[in-house]
Design a protein around this motif. Structure first.
Motif, PDB file in Angstrom:
ATOM      1  N   ALA A   1      30.695  25.584   7.066  1.00 38.89           N
ATOM      2  CA  ALA A   1      29.942  26.601   7.824  1.00 38.89           C
ATOM      3  C   ALA A   1      28.440  26.373   7.664  1.00 38.89           C
ATOM      4  N   ARG A   2      28.033  26.005   6.451  1.00 39.21           N
ATOM      5  CA  ARG A   2      26.608  25.742   6.179  1.00 39.21           C
ATOM      6  C   ARG A   2      26.120  24.546   6.996  1.00 39.21           C
ATOM      7  N   ALA A   3      26.957  23.518   7.099  1.00 42.55           N
ATOM      8  CA  ALA A   3      26.589  22.335   7.900  1.00 42.55           C
ATOM      9  C   ALA A   3      26.497  22.693   9.382  1.00 42.55           C
ATOM     10  N   ILE A   4      27.444  23.529   9.852  1.00 42.99           N
ATOM     11  CA  ILE A   4      27.488  23.922  11.270  1.00 42.99           C
ATOM     12  C   ILE A   4      26.289  24.804  11.646  1.00 42.99           C
ATOM     13  N   ALA A   5      25.777  25.572  10.684  1.00 45.02           N
ATOM     14  CA  ALA A   5      24.767  26.607  10.969  1.00 45.02           C
ATOM     15  C   ALA A   5      23.505  26.065  11.628  1.00 45.02           C
ATOM     16  N   VAL A   6      23.165  24.799  11.357  1.00 39.70           N
ATOM     17  CA  VAL A   6      21.938  24.234  11.959  1.00 39.70           C
ATOM     18  C   VAL A   6      22.265  23.509  13.272  1.00 39.70           C
ATOM     19  N   ASP A   7      23.496  23.735  13.770  1.00 41.01           N
ATOM     20  CA  ASP A   7      23.927  23.161  15.043  1.00 41.01           C
ATOM     21  C   ASP A   7      23.776  21.640  15.067  1.00 41.01           C
ATOM     22  N   PRO A   8      24.458  20.952  14.149  1.00 38.31           N
ATOM     23  CA  PRO A   8      24.327  19.486  14.113  1.00 38.31           C
ATOM     24  C   PRO A   8      25.032  18.853  15.305  1.00 38.31           C
ATOM     25  N   GLU A   9      24.816  17.577  15.469  1.00 41.46           N
ATOM     26  CA  GLU A   9      25.518  16.833  16.518  1.00 41.46           C
ATOM     27  C   GLU A   9      26.681  16.042  15.930  1.00 41.46           C
ATOM     28  N   VAL A  10      26.517  15.665  14.661  1.00 31.80           N
ATOM     29  CA  VAL A  10      27.536  14.876  13.956  1.00 31.80           C
ATOM     30  C   VAL A  10      27.794  15.548  12.611  1.00 31.80           C
ATOM     31  N   ILE A  11      29.074  15.580  12.187  1.00 31.65           N
ATOM     32  CA  ILE A  11      29.402  16.058  10.838  1.00 31.65           C
ATOM     33  C   ILE A  11      30.136  14.933  10.114  1.00 31.65           C
ATOM     34  N   LEU A  12      29.578  14.520   8.968  1.00 31.79           N
ATOM     35  CA  LEU A  12      30.198  13.510   8.122  1.00 31.79           C
ATOM     36  C   LEU A  12      30.928  14.230   6.993  1.00 31.79           C
ATOM     37  N   MET A  13      32.161  13.838   6.718  1.00 33.83           N
ATOM     38  CA  MET A  13      32.941  14.467   5.647  1.00 33.83           C
ATOM     39  C   MET A  13      33.441  13.386   4.698  1.00 33.83           C
ATOM     40  N   ASP A  14      33.027  13.472   3.449  1.00 32.17           N
ATOM     41  CA  ASP A  14      33.387  12.460   2.461  1.00 32.17           C
ATOM     42  C   ASP A  14      34.533  12.972   1.590  1.00 32.17           C
ATOM     43  N   GLU A  15      35.761  12.643   1.960  1.00 37.15           N
ATOM     44  CA  GLU A  15      36.966  13.110   1.251  1.00 37.15           C
ATOM     45  C   GLU A  15      36.918  14.619   0.998  1.00 37.15           C
ATOM     46  N   PRO A  16      36.786  15.436   2.047  1.00 39.50           N
ATOM     47  CA  PRO A  16      36.535  16.866   1.857  1.00 39.50           C
ATOM     48  C   PRO A  16      37.706  17.638   1.258  1.00 39.50           C
ATOM     49  N   CYS A  17      38.890  17.024   1.202  1.00 41.13           N
ATOM     50  CA  CYS A  17      40.069  17.749   0.707  1.00 41.13           C
ATOM     51  C   CYS A  17      40.566  17.233  -0.636  1.00 41.13           C
ATOM     52  N   SER A  18      39.897  16.219  -1.202  1.00 37.56           N
ATOM     53  CA  SER A  18      40.473  15.574  -2.389  1.00 37.56           C
ATOM     54  C   SER A  18      40.493  16.493  -3.611  1.00 37.56           C
TER      55      SER A  18
END
Length: 259
Positions: free
Chosen positions: A167-184
């Motif tokens: 949600a914090r990443a989305i809040a600035v309205d990005p164009e790309v979201i990178l996720m580095d093993e977000p569920c590990s």
């Protein structure tokens, strides 16, 4: 026809990218396209360079002493390593979610408001309230925290903390979201929620996820890149990579012969 569609929604391109840590070469001549309409997964054994390459896409490697990136990486046709590039602005456009949930030691509300405040995205409190609510809703967290916005983000469960970071990443309205093993670091129930969320966010943002979990890559991505020893071995449609890989090394990894 499919390739033409990918070109139309192209967001980032990398060409002949090499990454060095001092004398050691971690990434060798990687070229890849990232488009907005598909979730792209990077898979491969531990230490194969997938996280290192992911970090070149928003210049996170700039923070590592002795790290050098050679090659061309563009966001909407703009060279992100150009000398005039504002790296703070770049990281707002290309957001990142890390392996371990890392909420700020602030309230849930302030975790979300932090980025929009720095970038001047809200004119007043009411506008900020709207951004906070919308971001938490998009991250599937609003109903769980709407009565607890002044509580610390670090008091949430691990899965909730990771959705707070999204949600914090989305809040600035990005164009790309990178996720580095977000569920590990998460349990299976929290992992399922994050995967559901990634599927819902597909198409709104270009999403690139590094995962060591091949089943996860198969479930949530449409494009998969297989890395091995710092090289991009194969990149294509996820179904093709998993059922009909062109490269023997991909086949060996998918079938569990190594990794």
């Amino acid at each position: 026809m499919q390739e033409a569609a990918i070109t139309a929604s192209l967001k980032m391109t990398a060409r002949d990218v090499n990454v060095f840590y001092g004398e050691k070469q971690a990434i060798k001549n990687v070229s890849i396209d990232v488009d907005k309409d598909n979730v792209t997964a990077f898979i491969g054994p531990s230490g194969c360079g997938k996280s290192t390459f992911l970090r070149t896409l928003n210049r996170m490697n700039d923070t590592v002493a002795g790290c050098r990136v050679v090659g061309n990486i563009e966001l909407d046709g703009e060279d992100i390593y150009a000398s005039g590039m504002d790296v703070v602005l770049l990281r707002a456009r290309v957001g990142m979610v890390f392996q371990k949930p890392n909420p700020f030691p602030k309230s849930i509300y302030e975790n979300i408001a932090y980025g929009p405040r720095i970038h001047g995205l809200a004119e007043n409190k009411s506008a900020m309230d709207h951004i906070v609510e919308k971001s938490l809703q998009r991250a599937g967290l609003w109903n769980e925290v709407k009565d607890r916005l002044q509580e610390s983000g670090t008091a949430l469960s691990g899965g909730q903390q990771q959705r707070l970071c999204i949600a914090r990443a989305i809040a600035v309205d990005p164009e790309v979201i990178l996720m580095d093993e977000p569920c590990s670091a998460l349990d299976p129930i929290a992992t399922a929620k994050i995967e559901e969320l990634i599927t819902e966010l597909r198409g709104r943002f270009a999403i690139v996820i590094v995962t060591h979990n091949m089943q996860q890559a198969a479930r949530i991505s449409q494009r998969t890149a297989f890395f091995h020893l710092g090289e991009l071995i194969e990149y294509g449609g996820t179904a093709d990579i998993f059922t009909n890989p062109r490269e023997p090394r991909t086949q060996d990894y998918i079938t569990g012969r190594y990794g």
